[in-house]
Design an enzyme around this catalytic site. Structure first.
Site, PDB file in Angstrom:
ATOM      1  N   SER A 103       0.637  -1.337  -0.016  1.00  0.00           N
ATOM      2  CA  SER A 103      -0.025  -0.081  -0.024  1.00  0.00           C
ATOM      3  C   SER A 103       0.968   1.287   0.000  1.00  0.00           C
ATOM      4  O   SER A 103       1.613   1.235  -1.014  1.00  0.00           O
ATOM      5  CB  SER A 103      -0.972   0.007   1.247  1.00  0.00           C
ATOM      6  OG  SER A 103      -2.054   0.959   1.032  1.00  0.00           O
ATOM      7  N   ASP A 228      -9.182  -6.467  -4.070  1.00  0.00           N
ATOM      8  CA  ASP A 228      -8.860  -5.102  -3.292  1.00  0.00           C
ATOM      9  C   ASP A 228      -9.746  -4.136  -3.681  1.00  0.00           C
ATOM     10  O   ASP A 228      -9.845  -3.807  -5.029  1.00  0.00           O
ATOM     11  CB  ASP A 228      -7.468  -4.848  -3.681  1.00  0.00           C
ATOM     12  CG  ASP A 228      -6.813  -3.756  -2.737  1.00  0.00           C
ATOM     13  OD1 ASP A 228      -7.329  -3.086  -2.062  1.00  0.00           O
ATOM     14  OD2 ASP A 228      -5.541  -3.476  -2.836  1.00  0.00           O
ATOM     15  N   HIS A 256      -7.530  -6.065   0.318  1.00  0.00           N
ATOM     16  CA  HIS A 256      -6.329  -4.874   0.349  1.00  0.00           C
ATOM     17  C   HIS A 256      -5.511  -5.551   1.548  1.00  0.00           C
ATOM     18  O   HIS A 256      -4.138  -5.462   1.556  1.00  0.00           O
ATOM     19  CB  HIS A 256      -6.672  -3.683   1.040  1.00  0.00           C
ATOM     20  CG  HIS A 256      -5.783  -2.689   0.895  1.00  0.00           C
ATOM     21  ND1 HIS A 256      -4.987  -2.298  -0.358  1.00  0.00           N
ATOM     22  CD2 HIS A 256      -5.112  -1.904   1.881  1.00  0.00           C
ATOM     23  CE1 HIS A 256      -4.197  -1.397   0.008  1.00  0.00           C
ATOM     24  NE2 HIS A 256      -4.226  -1.018   1.367  1.00  0.00           N
TER      25      HIS A 256
END
Length: 279
Positions: A103, A228, A256
């Site tokens: 991320s 995600d 995610h």
């Protein structure tokens, strides 16, 4: 000054204090960079044990904004976080190293590949992105507004929204699994601290660096998580296509939090790639 805290140490680096956890050992070093709002210890649930078993020296740290690392509540940039990561690597004295980021941590790792490729022997980018999206910016703006207006969501609702945004439909369709995840998230609490609030400002007017990634020559693995919702998988595919020679792998039934949802598959991809590029 160096201060011990469990297995970690607060170390003066890049003008701030950074909480660094070093597994030690003599194997090749892997530095792991976490995403927005999360401490480095999240890696220790699954990835650190697997990498240590595979013979790696694994280093995690708390990004600026995440206590006990300096929270830097007056604000900072992704470039500051890239420099923090570089400082951790240089502190180890064993570079170049493998760097793994997810991320925001993937965005930081991209910055390291672009500005300090001398420090990176191989890179893994998970749930990554190289350009902002309208939805990502809208969610971040909403999170900033909640904090600024001192609004705290009911714990159960916060857990439900967090699970919906970060877990796969398959996980949430299993009643037992969904209940377990909701309990874990609710128990963990809502950690929107002043430092995390400063991290959220990083998502304002983020530059598009997709074109710049074509100049990266470091061996790179991009891992996309098929389900995600926070950073849709097409963003990871774009990064994989932009970096010359990058490998791209996609993990099914993973949101995610794919490194937590599908740890066996993620760890297998990590170890196989690092064994080929680092050892």
């Amino acid at each position: 000054m160096t201060m011990a805290r469990g297995n970690a140490k607060l170390i003066d680096l890049n003008g701030i204090q950074i909480n660094v956890d070093d597994s030690g050992g003599t194997g090749p070093a892997v530095v792991m960079v976490m995403g927005t709002g999360s401490p480095g210890r999240v890696w220790h649930a699954n990835q650190v044990p697997a990498l240590v078993r595979a013979g790696y020296r694994v280093v995690t740290f708390d990004n600026r904004g995440i206590a006990p690392t300096s929270e830097c509540v007056d604000g900072f940039s992704v470039d500051d976080m890239v420099a923090d990561t570089a400082a951790v690597i240089e502190h180890l004295g064993v570079g170049p190293v493998a760097v793994v980021g997810t991320s925001l941590g993937g965005r930081i790792t991209q910055g390291l590949l672009l500005s300090r490729p001398d420090l990176v022997k191989a890179a893994v980018l998970m749930a990554t992105y190289a350009r902002p999206t309208v939805m990502q910016q809208a969610i971040s703006a909403g999170e900033r507004e909640l904090y600024d207006k001192k609004i705290t969501l009911p714990d159960r609702y916060f857990a439900a929204i967090t699970a919906h945004l970060n877990l796969s439909p398959k996980t949430l369709a299993d009643e037992s699994s969904a209940r377990d995840w909701l309990d874990i998230i609710e128990f963990s609490g809502q950690a929107l601290t002043p430092g995390v609030r400063a991290q959220l400002d990083l998502h304002i007017d983020e530059p598009d660096q997709l074109a710049r990634l074509s100049g990266v020559t470091t061996p790179t693995l991009v891992i996309g998580f098929a389900d995600d919702r926070t950073l849709p998988v097409y963003l990871a595919r774009e990064v994989g296509a932009a970096i010359r020679g990058a490998e791209y792998r996609e993990v099914a039934d993973a949101g995610h939090y794919g490194y937590l949802e599908q740890p066996a598959e993620v760890n297998k991809l990590l170890v196989e790639f690092l064994d080929r590029t680092v050892k």
